[in-house]
Design a protein around this motif. Structure first.
Motif, PDB file in Angstrom:
ATOM      1  N   ASP A   7       0.827  -1.204   0.000  1.00  0.00           N
ATOM      2  CA  ASP A   7       0.000   0.000   0.000  1.00  0.00           C
ATOM      3  C   ASP A   7       0.864   1.257   0.000  1.00  0.00           C
ATOM      4  N   ASN A   8       1.900   1.263   0.817  1.00  0.00           N
ATOM      5  CA  ASN A   8       2.799   2.407   0.895  1.00  0.00           C
ATOM      6  C   ASN A   8       3.555   2.628  -0.414  1.00  0.00           C
ATOM      7  N   ILE A   9       4.009   1.557  -1.031  1.00  0.00           N
ATOM      8  CA  ILE A   9       4.719   1.666  -2.313  1.00  0.00           C
ATOM      9  C   ILE A   9       3.785   2.224  -3.384  1.00  0.00           C
ATOM     10  N   ILE A  10       2.547   1.759  -3.394  1.00  0.00           N
ATOM     11  CA  ILE A  10       1.578   2.281  -4.367  1.00  0.00           C
ATOM     12  C   ILE A  10       1.367   3.779  -4.141  1.00  0.00           C
ATOM     13  N   LYS A  11       1.199   4.173  -2.885  1.00  0.00           N
ATOM     14  CA  LYS A  11       0.948   5.591  -2.584  1.00  0.00           C
ATOM     15  C   LYS A  11       2.143   6.485  -2.890  1.00  0.00           C
ATOM     16  N   THR A  12       3.351   6.008  -2.589  1.00  0.00           N
ATOM     17  CA  THR A  12       4.522   6.872  -2.723  1.00  0.00           C
ATOM     18  C   THR A  12       5.265   6.772  -4.050  1.00  0.00           C
ATOM     19  N   LYS A  13       5.167   5.627  -4.723  1.00  0.00           N
ATOM     20  CA  LYS A  13       5.956   5.441  -5.948  1.00  0.00           C
ATOM     21  C   LYS A  13       5.114   5.214  -7.202  1.00  0.00           C
ATOM     22  N   VAL A  14       3.983   4.541  -7.064  1.00  0.00           N
ATOM     23  CA  VAL A  14       3.145   4.247  -8.233  1.00  0.00           C
ATOM     24  C   VAL A  14       2.192   5.406  -8.535  1.00  0.00           C
ATOM     25  N   ASN A  15       1.432   5.840  -7.521  1.00  0.00           N
ATOM     26  CA  ASN A  15       0.413   6.863  -7.764  1.00  0.00           C
ATOM     27  C   ASN A  15       0.954   8.192  -8.278  1.00  0.00           C
ATOM     28  N   ALA A  19      -0.678   9.706 -11.538  1.00  0.00           N
ATOM     29  CA  ALA A  19      -1.337  11.006 -11.397  1.00  0.00           C
ATOM     30  C   ALA A  19      -1.107  11.889 -12.624  1.00  0.00           C
ATOM     31  N   ASP A  20       0.015  11.695 -13.292  1.00  0.00           N
ATOM     32  CA  ASP A  20       0.288  12.440 -14.530  1.00  0.00           C
ATOM     33  C   ASP A  20      -0.754  12.134 -15.607  1.00  0.00           C
ATOM     34  N   HIS A  21      -1.445  11.015 -15.457  1.00  0.00           N
ATOM     35  CA  HIS A  21      -2.474  10.588 -16.415  1.00  0.00           C
ATOM     36  C   HIS A  21      -3.854  10.634 -15.778  1.00  0.00           C
ATOM     37  N   LEU A  39      -7.165  -0.193 -10.832  1.00  0.00           N
ATOM     38  CA  LEU A  39      -6.842   1.124 -11.363  1.00  0.00           C
ATOM     39  C   LEU A  39      -8.061   2.028 -11.222  1.00  0.00           C
ATOM     40  N   ASN A  40      -7.809   3.294 -10.906  1.00  0.00           N
ATOM     41  CA  ASN A  40      -8.868   4.274 -10.696  1.00  0.00           C
ATOM     42  C   ASN A  40      -8.671   5.467 -11.625  1.00  0.00           C
ATOM     43  N   GLY A  41      -9.677   6.319 -11.692  1.00  0.00           N
ATOM     44  CA  GLY A  41      -9.601   7.510 -12.539  1.00  0.00           C
ATOM     45  C   GLY A  41      -9.554   7.128 -13.999  1.00  0.00           C
ATOM     46  N   THR A  42      -8.837   7.903 -14.793  1.00  0.00           N
ATOM     47  CA  THR A  42      -8.784   7.617 -16.229  1.00  0.00           C
ATOM     48  C   THR A  42      -8.049   6.318 -16.533  1.00  0.00           C
TER      49      THR A  42
END
Length: 93
Positions: A7-15, A19-21, A39-42
């Motif tokens: 969860d932390n890796i997703i929040k700090t490194k993946v998202n 977010a650029d997309h 996956l969420n958003g676009t």
């Protein structure tokens, strides 16, 4: 413990990358050394979602946590959305 690390890796490194997309990712489940990510958003409706998973999310998680053996895309539909669809269509459970 591992769930929180993923969860932390997703929040700090993946998202930040997603977010650029105008998207993000969420860990939905971890079992048998496999992380399931939604996956969420676009990103959720993007035709390249599987590529995003393979080339970005999976690569980052496996590099950071060798104890994770695989990362898979969770394409399930939430119960909230199913309930809303049932109400719109007047379908009982």
């Amino acid at each position: 413990m591992i769930h929180e690390q993923i969860d932390n890796i997703i929040k700090t490194k993946v998202n930040p990358v997603l977010a650029d997309h105008f998207g993000s990712a969420t860990l939905t489940k971890y079992e048998n050394k496999i992380a399931y990510v939604k996956l969420n958003g676009t990103c959720a409706s993007c035709p390249s979602a599987q590529d995003t998973l393979e080339l970005t999310i999976k690569e980052i998680i496996l590099k950071e946590l060798p104890e994770v053996s695989d990362v898979k895309l969770d394409t399930s539909v939430s119960e909230d959305i199913l309930d809303m669809a049932r109400k719109i269509l007047n379908i009982s459970n």
